[in-house]
Design a protein around this motif. Structure first.
Motif, PDB file in Angstrom:
ATOM      1  N   UNK A  69      -0.481 -12.391   1.947  1.00 56.68           N
ATOM      2  CA  UNK A  69      -0.192 -11.136   1.274  1.00 56.68           C
ATOM      3  C   UNK A  69      -0.511 -11.208  -0.202  1.00 56.68           C
ATOM      4  N   UNK A  70      -0.255 -10.108  -0.877  1.00 62.65           N
ATOM      5  CA  UNK A  70      -0.496 -10.035  -2.319  1.00 62.65           C
ATOM      6  C   UNK A  70       0.827 -10.081  -3.048  1.00 62.65           C
ATOM      7  N   UNK A  71       0.834 -10.780  -4.159  1.00 62.88           N
ATOM      8  CA  UNK A  71       2.041 -10.893  -4.955  1.00 62.88           C
ATOM      9  C   UNK A  71       1.725 -10.585  -6.408  1.00 62.88           C
ATOM     10  N   UNK A  72       2.777 -10.410  -7.177  1.00 64.67           N
ATOM     11  CA  UNK A  72       2.618  -9.998  -8.571  1.00 64.67           C
ATOM     12  C   UNK A  72       3.307 -10.984  -9.502  1.00 64.67           C
ATOM     13  N   UNK A  73       2.629 -11.273 -10.599  1.00 59.85           N
ATOM     14  CA  UNK A  73       3.206 -12.078 -11.675  1.00 59.85           C
ATOM     15  C   UNK A  73       3.513 -11.140 -12.833  1.00 59.85           C
ATOM     16  N   UNK A  74       4.766 -10.887 -13.108  1.00 58.73           N
ATOM     17  CA  UNK A  74       5.077 -10.056 -14.281  1.00 58.73           C
ATOM     18  C   UNK A  74       4.841 -10.871 -15.551  1.00 58.73           C
ATOM     19  N   UNK A  75       4.445 -10.190 -16.582  1.00 61.10           N
ATOM     20  CA  UNK A  75       4.238 -10.877 -17.856  1.00 61.10           C
ATOM     21  C   UNK A  75       4.426  -9.903 -18.996  1.00 61.10           C
ATOM     22  N   UNK A 129      -9.854  -4.491  -2.856  1.00 53.04           N
ATOM     23  CA  UNK A 129     -10.506  -5.787  -3.046  1.00 53.04           C
ATOM     24  C   UNK A 129      -9.545  -6.914  -2.695  1.00 53.04           C
ATOM     25  N   UNK A 130      -8.332  -6.838  -3.203  1.00 56.00           N
ATOM     26  CA  UNK A 130      -7.361  -7.900  -2.937  1.00 56.00           C
ATOM     27  C   UNK A 130      -6.908  -7.900  -1.480  1.00 56.00           C
ATOM     28  N   UNK A 131      -6.829  -6.737  -0.857  1.00 53.82           N
ATOM     29  CA  UNK A 131      -6.466  -6.674   0.567  1.00 53.82           C
ATOM     30  C   UNK A 131      -7.546  -7.335   1.424  1.00 53.82           C
ATOM     31  N   UNK A 132      -8.808  -7.049   1.128  1.00 50.98           N
ATOM     32  CA  UNK A 132      -9.908  -7.693   1.872  1.00 50.98           C
ATOM     33  C   UNK A 132      -9.940  -9.187   1.612  1.00 50.98           C
ATOM     34  N   UNK A 133      -9.728  -9.588   0.367  1.00 49.34           N
ATOM     35  CA  UNK A 133      -9.698 -11.017   0.037  1.00 49.34           C
ATOM     36  C   UNK A 133      -8.566 -11.704   0.795  1.00 49.34           C
ATOM     37  N   UNK A 154       1.170  -7.530 -19.377  1.00 51.18           N
ATOM     38  CA  UNK A 154       0.644  -6.811 -18.216  1.00 51.18           C
ATOM     39  C   UNK A 154       0.627  -7.706 -16.999  1.00 51.18           C
ATOM     40  N   UNK A 155       0.857  -7.125 -15.871  1.00 55.72           N
ATOM     41  CA  UNK A 155       0.997  -7.908 -14.643  1.00 55.72           C
ATOM     42  C   UNK A 155      -0.320  -8.466 -14.126  1.00 55.72           C
ATOM     43  N   UNK A 156      -0.201  -9.479 -13.292  1.00 53.33           N
ATOM     44  CA  UNK A 156      -1.337 -10.083 -12.603  1.00 53.33           C
ATOM     45  C   UNK A 156      -1.007 -10.028 -11.118  1.00 53.33           C
ATOM     46  N   UNK A 157      -1.925  -9.499 -10.326  1.00 51.95           N
ATOM     47  CA  UNK A 157      -1.750  -9.441  -8.877  1.00 51.95           C
ATOM     48  C   UNK A 157      -2.694 -10.472  -8.272  1.00 51.95           C
ATOM     49  N   UNK A 158      -2.213 -11.218  -7.289  1.00 50.20           N
ATOM     50  CA  UNK A 158      -3.034 -12.270  -6.699  1.00 50.20           C
ATOM     51  C   UNK A 158      -2.810 -12.358  -5.195  1.00 50.20           C
ATOM     52  N   UNK A 159      -3.770 -12.971  -4.512  1.00 49.24           N
ATOM     53  CA  UNK A 159      -3.643 -13.242  -3.086  1.00 49.24           C
ATOM     54  C   UNK A 159      -2.878 -14.553  -2.948  1.00 49.24           C
ATOM     55  N   UNK A 160      -1.736 -14.512  -2.271  1.00 45.46           N
ATOM     56  CA  UNK A 160      -0.914 -15.697  -2.067  1.00 45.46           C
ATOM     57  C   UNK A 160      -1.584 -16.588  -1.028  1.00 45.46           C
ATOM     58  N   UNK A 161      -1.929 -17.815  -1.429  1.00 46.15           N
ATOM     59  CA  UNK A 161      -2.568 -18.777  -0.521  1.00 46.15           C
ATOM     60  C   UNK A 161      -1.593 -19.850  -0.067  1.00 46.15           C
ATOM     61  N   UNK A 162      -0.327 -19.735  -0.451  1.00 44.51           N
ATOM     62  CA  UNK A 162       0.683 -20.664   0.021  1.00 44.51           C
ATOM     63  C   UNK A 162       0.982 -21.818  -0.919  1.00 44.51           C
ATOM     64  N   UNK A 163       0.210 -21.959  -1.984  1.00 47.26           N
ATOM     65  CA  UNK A 163       0.444 -23.037  -2.941  1.00 47.26           C
ATOM     66  C   UNK A 163       0.128 -22.531  -4.338  1.00 47.26           C
ATOM     67  N   UNK A 164       0.932 -22.932  -5.288  1.00 45.00           N
ATOM     68  CA  UNK A 164       0.792 -22.505  -6.677  1.00 45.00           C
ATOM     69  C   UNK A 164      -0.590 -22.798  -7.260  1.00 45.00           C
ATOM     70  N   UNK A 165      -1.181 -23.918  -6.843  1.00 43.66           N
ATOM     71  CA  UNK A 165      -2.451 -24.344  -7.444  1.00 43.66           C
ATOM     72  C   UNK A 165      -3.640 -24.191  -6.500  1.00 43.66           C
ATOM     73  N   UNK A 166      -3.488 -23.439  -5.435  1.00 41.41           N
ATOM     74  CA  UNK A 166      -4.610 -23.143  -4.537  1.00 41.41           C
ATOM     75  C   UNK A 166      -5.452 -22.043  -5.180  1.00 41.41           C
TER      76      UNK A 166
END
Length: 102
Positions: free
Chosen positions: A51-57, A39-43, A60-72
């Motif tokens: 690409x996809x990046x990870x937020x450790x916490x 899903x994230x690869x298609x998104x 539990x981690x959060x994986x997101x699609x990097x759009x180039x800006x923190x608030x995008x």
């Protein structure tokens, strides 16, 4: 894998992410089938992401699609809550400071 939360609707993804209804339906079908990585690869492709990046916490981690800006606005998957989220990772971190504290 089946998720407790059905995730964002096709209408919400279309409106907020700026993708077509057909593209949103493809993502929704992948979500419903339990495919987090796919899903994230298609998104990433649909959103012209970086690409996809990870937020450790601590919760539990959060994986997101990097759009180039923190608030995008982007598509994320929160492993702690077993759900997909539409929003910015910056807003997510600010809304849960204890969870994302270093």
């Amino acid at each position: 894998m089946r998720f407790r939360n059905p995730g964002p609707s096709v209408a919400r993804m279309t409106k907020v992410l700026g993708i077509t209804k057909e593209q949103a339906q493809v993502l929704k079908n992948l979500m419903n089938a339990g495919f987090v990585t796919r899903t994230l690869a298609r998104a990433d492709e649909m959103l012209n992401g970086y690409g996809r990046e990870e937020l450790p916490s601590s919760g539990g981690r959060v994986i997101y699609v990097n759009r180039g800006d923190t608030y995008e606005v982007t598509l994320m998957f929160d492993w702690a809550k077993s759900r997909f989220i539409v929003g910015s990772w910056g807003d997510l971190v600010e809304s849960q400071p204890r969870r994302f504290a270093n």
